[in-house]
Scaffold this motif. Structure first.
Motif, mmCIF file in Angstrom:
data_model
loop_
_atom_site.group_PDB
_atom_site.id
_atom_site.type_symbol
_atom_site.label_atom_id
_atom_site.label_comp_id
_atom_site.label_asym_id
_atom_site.label_seq_id
_atom_site.Cartn_x
_atom_site.Cartn_y
_atom_site.Cartn_z
ATOM 1 N N HIS A 215 8.207 163.747 3.726
ATOM 2 C CA HIS A 215 8.017 163.436 2.312
ATOM 3 C C HIS A 215 7.219 162.158 2.174
ATOM 4 N N HIS B 4 20.723 152.618 11.187
ATOM 5 C CA HIS B 4 20.696 152.118 9.805
ATOM 6 C C HIS B 4 21.270 153.131 8.821
ATOM 7 N N VAL C 175 7.433 158.901 8.863
ATOM 8 C CA VAL C 175 8.150 159.637 7.823
ATOM 9 C C VAL C 175 7.169 160.613 7.184
ATOM 10 N N PHE D 284 20.107 165.423 -0.582
ATOM 11 C CA PHE D 284 21.065 164.691 0.259
ATOM 12 C C PHE D 284 21.591 163.454 -0.451
ATOM 13 N N PHE D 285 20.894 163.048 -1.488
ATOM 14 C CA PHE D 285 21.320 161.856 -2.218
ATOM 15 C C PHE D 285 21.859 162.246 -3.596
ATOM 16 N N ARG E 275 23.089 147.305 7.318
ATOM 17 C CA ARG E 275 21.830 146.796 6.759
ATOM 18 C C ARG E 275 21.922 145.334 6.347
HETATM 19 O O1 ISL Z 1 22.542 160.579 4.660
HETATM 20 C C1 ISL Z 1 22.382 161.616 5.252
HETATM 21 C C2 ISL Z 1 22.805 162.883 4.673
HETATM 22 O O2 ISL Z 1 24.140 162.729 4.295
HETATM 23 C C3 ISL Z 1 21.818 161.610 6.585
HETATM 24 O O3 ISL Z 1 21.743 162.909 6.985
HETATM 25 C C4 ISL Z 1 20.426 160.969 6.578
HETATM 26 O O4 ISL Z 1 19.862 160.978 5.334
HETATM 27 C C5 ISL Z 1 19.556 161.730 7.502
HETATM 28 O O5 ISL Z 1 19.996 161.387 8.786
HETATM 29 C C6 ISL Z 1 18.097 161.441 7.339
HETATM 30 O O6 ISL Z 1 17.816 160.096 7.566
HETATM 31 C C7 ISL Z 1 16.484 159.675 7.565
HETATM 32 O O7 ISL Z 1 15.754 160.148 6.454
HETATM 33 C C8 ISL Z 1 16.155 159.661 5.182
HETATM 34 C C9 ISL Z 1 16.377 158.155 5.147
HETATM 35 O O8 ISL Z 1 17.058 157.802 3.978
HETATM 36 C C10 ISL Z 1 17.143 157.664 6.341
HETATM 37 O O9 ISL Z 1 17.240 156.253 6.335
HETATM 38 C C11 ISL Z 1 16.432 158.168 7.551
HETATM 39 O O10 ISL Z 1 16.943 157.661 8.755
HETATM 40 C C12 ISL Z 1 15.059 160.046 4.240
HETATM 41 O O11 ISL Z 1 13.834 159.576 4.710
#
Ligand code: ISL
Ligand code: CA
Length: 547
Positions: free
Chosen positions: A104, A329, A101, A144-145, A419
């Motif tokens: 970030h 996940h 990862v 995205f969150f 999960r």
């Molecule tokens: O939830 C999403 C946007 O609506 C997805 O696009 C998801 O966040 C995206 O696939 C990225 O996922 C990855 O990075 C995220 C993490 O939360 C996810 O678990 C991971 O698989 C940030 O690190």
């Protein structure tokens, strides 16, 4: 010409460490727990394990927020446990793929802490800091969150960028020293015996210089503002080439990019044999029907899946390689999206497995998929743990949406469906304590112990198809030849030299007529009656007797 590689022949199994196996009764899965289940994975036919993050982390986003890249989270174990896991895998002829990862870090990472404390720190430029006023974010990008992608740090009088949670601070890949640190960190894990990496949101690492505002029209269309400035940024390919050359310059070290927003066409620029970047990507276009999002409650039309793969199997040809996956996940169970009715669960799960093990590409299974695990019957928000679900619920509440509608949306898309603890037996078998997240009790009926040895089970179907794939060059490297079929049936062949297979799949919940294959075909596997018309969701595989 087709380049052969171990990861093209492999079946990969994704483990979500927190929910796979607890070894000490604290309700949290751990590395020793995984170690105790390696024989199960080997017997299933797994060649490589992809571990979701196990690094030290405050777990705001379940480990995708890393505090220390060179340490294991205490709840998961120690570096010694990690070394034991690598050894345990290698002894059994399996490999380990780590989650990486690097778009970030956690806001608790030492780099960020130093950057925050001192504007002159060399780490300041590792992130996107913008000095300013607390009421005016530097641009209109959204997370995205939910909400703005900017967080205000009063103590620094500055904003910092976070595309994901407010504790996941985006790294500035324009900074050469940062890139060198990442290269060194990756090499450090390589030296511990890691065989490959799954690179989290790796297509987001290059942002348009100056971070210009996002186009609000695009933002409305895709639901996130600013994405056009980083989903395929100006230096993406350059950074990936540097990683490949400096961190994993070894054809045996597999690099799989997680690339949301990159479709199969653009994906060819990332995985082409001649590109020197990645080996495979995860793109997500097949997971929802066009016009739908993860938070819509709808029945997925498999006709779209047929069109999608028919096109991309042909277009990828010999020079590109696909990943084949349905569950992970970050998504609800695909089997539930196709048909949520319990009486169809087994047939749909077998059909999906057949697609994964008979198309050209590397199959990725997610824990529980091999027993046909379905979505969870959560009944209230309190049962959910995921930051994304809770942020979404809060955002919808603030905009006045009715509680019942909010819950329905969250339930359709919550990442917690996948999960919950792995279902080993009728008592659960995951922990002797209280699990960190509770499932809905479906493990009593859907679990490993119940299916092991039952030749009609989803688990044994997986085992048999994996074994078939392993025994056949045609099923791994062979070309995919789509045959004509009615709308509700998907029919294709796989061929290498004299060896050939024919697959027919009923994509509907009704009996479907089938043109009988000629006399040269011998039935190899059927998930239904195996003769006459196809039963609902039935999958059949024949082998050519000429081969
Ligand atoms: O939830 C999403 C946007 O609506 C997805 O696009 C998801 O966040 C995206 O696939 C990225 O996922 C990855 O990075 C995220 C993490 O939360 C996810 O678990 C991971 O698989 C940030 O690190
Ligand atoms: Ca534990």
């Amino acid at each position: 010409p087709l380049r052969e590689a171990w990861f093209k022949e492999a079946v990969v199994y994704q483990i979500y460490p927190r929910s796979f196996q607890d070894s000490n009764g604290d309700g949290i899965g751990d590395l020793r727990g995984i170690l105790s289940r390696l024989d199960y994975l080997k017997a299933l036919g797994v060649d490589a394990v992809w571990l979701s993050p196990i690094y030290d982390s405050p777990m705001d986003d379940m480990g995708y927020d890393i505090r220390d890249y060179r340490a294991v989270l205490a709840e998961f174990g120690t570096l010694d446990d990690f070394d034991a896991l690598v050894a345990g895998l290698h002894e059994r002829g399996m490999r380990l793929i780590m989650d990486l990862v690097v778009n970030h870090t956690s806001d608790e990472h030492e780099w960020f802490q130093q950057a925050l404390a001192d504007p002159d720190s060399p780490y300041r430029d590792y992130y996107f800091f913008r000095e300013g006023e607390p009421d005016a974010a530097p641009n209109n990008w959204t997370s995205f969150f939910s909400g703005s992608a900017w967080r205000w740090f009063e103590e620094a009088g500055a904003w910092a960028l976070h595309l994901f949670s407010s504790k996941q601070m985006d790294l500035n890949w324009e900074n050469a020293a940062l890139r060198t640190e990442i290269v060194e960190m990756v090499r450090w894990w390589r030296e511990r015996g890691v065989d490959g990496f799954r690179l989290d949101v790796i297509n987001y690492i290059s942002k348009t210089p100056g971070l210009p505002p996002g186009n609000p029209l695009i933002g409305r269309l895709i639901g996130f503002t600013g994405m056009e400035h980083y989903f395929h940024g100006p230096r993406l390919h350059e950074h990936l080439k540097q990683l490949r050359a400096e961190a994993f310059d070894d054809p045996d070290c597999v690099a799989i990019g997680e690339t949301p927003g990159i479709g199969p066409q653009m994906g060819k620029l990332l995985v082409g044999d001649d590109r020197g970047e990645l080996d495979m990507i995860f793109n997500f276009e097949h997971l929802e029907n066009p016009g739908r999002t993860r938070f819509d409650d709808y029945r997925y039309d498999l006709g779209y899946l047929k069109r999608y793969y028919t096109r991309w199997q042909a277009e990828y040809g010999d020079g590109y390689w696909m990943s084949l996956f349905f569950d992970n996940h970050d998504n609800p169970r695909f089997v539930s999206k196709v048909d949520p009715r319990p009486e169809h669960r087994v047939a749909v799960a077998k059909l999906l497995a057949t697609v994964q093990f008979t198309l050209r590409g590397t199959p990725f299974l997610y824990q529980g998929q091999e027993v046909g695990a379905a979505n969870q019957g959560f009944t209230m928000l309190d049962q959910l743990r995921d930051v994304e679900s809770h942020n979404l619920a809060a955002e919808l509440t603030a905009s006045g949406v009715a509680p019942a509608e909010i819950f329905a949306r969250v339930l359709a898309g919550t990442r917690d469906h996948t999960r919950v603890p792995m279902a080993w037996d009728a008592t659960g078998g995951f922990t002797t304590g209280v699990p960190w997240i509770a499932g809905d009790g479906s493990h009593v009926e859907v679990n490993v112990a119940l299916q092991e040895g039952d030749l009609d089970s989803v688990l044994e179907w997986h085992r048999a198809l994996i074994a078939l794939r392993r025994s056949s060059r045609a099923l791994v490297y062979g070309e995919t030849i789509t045959e004509r079929s009615s709308r509700r049936v998907w029919r294709y062949r796989r061929r290498a030299g004299a060896e050939e297979f024919l697959v027919a799949l009923n994509l509907s919940d009704r009996v479907a007529r089938l043109r009988a294959p000629g006399p040269g075909w011998m039935l190899e596997r059927a998930s239904g009656p195996g003769t006459g018309p196809l039963a609902p969701y039935e999958a059949r595989v024949w082998r050519s007797s000429a081969g």
